[in-house]
Design an enzyme around this catalytic site. Sequence first.
Site, short mmCIF file in Angstrom:
data_model
loop_
_atom_site.label_atom_id
_atom_site.label_comp_id
_atom_site.label_asym_id
_atom_site.label_seq_id
_atom_site.Cartn_x
_atom_site.Cartn_y
_atom_site.Cartn_z
N ARG A 227 -3.18 -6.67 -28.05
CA ARG A 227 -4.60 -6.60 -28.36
C ARG A 227 -4.81 -5.55 -29.46
NH1 ARG A 227 -4.94 -10.78 -26.41
NH2 ARG A 227 -6.25 -11.53 -24.72
N HIS B 229 -4.54 -14.04 -34.49
CA HIS B 229 -4.48 -14.18 -33.02
C HIS B 229 -3.91 -15.56 -32.66
CE1 HIS B 229 -6.25 -12.48 -29.08
NE2 HIS B 229 -5.22 -13.26 -28.82
N GLU C 294 -11.58 -7.99 -34.10
CA GLU C 294 -11.18 -9.08 -35.00
C GLU C 294 -12.25 -10.17 -35.11
OE1 GLU C 294 -7.51 -10.02 -33.03
OE2 GLU C 294 -8.46 -11.30 -31.54
#
Length: 334
Positions: free
Chosen positions: A232, A298, A261
């Site tokens: 993370r 991600h 993000e």
Amino acid sequence: MSKPKIAFYGIWPEMADYLKNKMKGLNPSISSDKIGENNLDQKTEILAVFVESPLTSKIIEQLPHLKMIATMSTGFDHIDLAAAKKQNIPVCNVPTYGENTVAEHTMALILGLTRKLFPSVKRVKEGLYDFHGLRGVDLKNKTLGVVGTGHIGAHVIKMAKGFEMNIVAYDAFPNSDLADKLGFTYLTLDKLLAQSDIITLHTPLLKTTTHLINQKNVRKIKKGAYLINTARGALIEPEALVWALQHDQIAGAGLDVLEDENLIQNHEELVGYTQREIKTTLLNNIIIDHPNTIITPHNAFNSTEALERIIDTTVENIKSFIYGKTINQIPEAK
Ligand code: NAD
């Protein structure tokens, strides 16, 4: 519980058929949109979301019939667990879908940096077939520091052993059986930072792990090490990362996640955000633009096989709850 009202959010079109098939007979609503205050169905009793859908206390409070939350992920920091707990709503996750998937992406980032893969490919595509200036480093005999030796961290260790790396690790809850079995040594975090040629982060984002790598301890990293984060974004304080890149404390960073993000793509929405979030977004842009970073969006979980496993476990979590047995409940929300 017979035929509860089930709502899935953020289901990409290519996954919808697989999901519909698995949920046959239960007739869930399936939306490709992320959840938000403007697309809720007040009758929802079971809610399934991806990490892209932040489940705030406001959203949870607006669903008076909500009985269960299924997150289609391992991480759960996008859910206000306190709000769910207050209303006695269990939150269930997918604990182990992606240990190999995320570990494979971690290795891709490591090799991408150590073999200068992206500048190499770019150069050839641009018509220059010349290796000068693209020298990399071996992984063999280098020290890998694994922070968090759970499902993914342990898998990374197994893969790194295949590259004949030395492994050191840090975990708040060391697993000595695993260390004996896989052949690695636990150190304190400071010692790991000082000894590792490559540091890779695999802890959940908790209060205790927020900015685990920060402006104080970033200076303890071995000069010229690589920093990898597929866990993370907020595990790393962005100021610390920018400092480390700009002062050559680290040789590079391979990141699949960045703090805040969600804001990177939404500049027009920045008006409503805090000064801290705006600063983090600016720092993220510096990190993204830096020549020694590789950033993926991600994407570490995103393999065909992992997505099917995510859906399989989520459907199992939901069906099990309907039949009166809650499985894969996140302890933090109990
Ligand atoms: P896991 O729960 O199996 O392992 C986490 C490890 O972190 C455990 O060994 C635990 O003891 C350790 N830990 C907990 N608190 C700690 C602390 N304060 N300091 C040091 N160690 C601590 O989780 P996992 O399946 O290995 O996943 C790790 C993380 O990876 C997830 O929480 C998630 O945020 C992230 N993840 C990212 C993606 C992606 O697509 N990028 C996909 C899946 C998971």
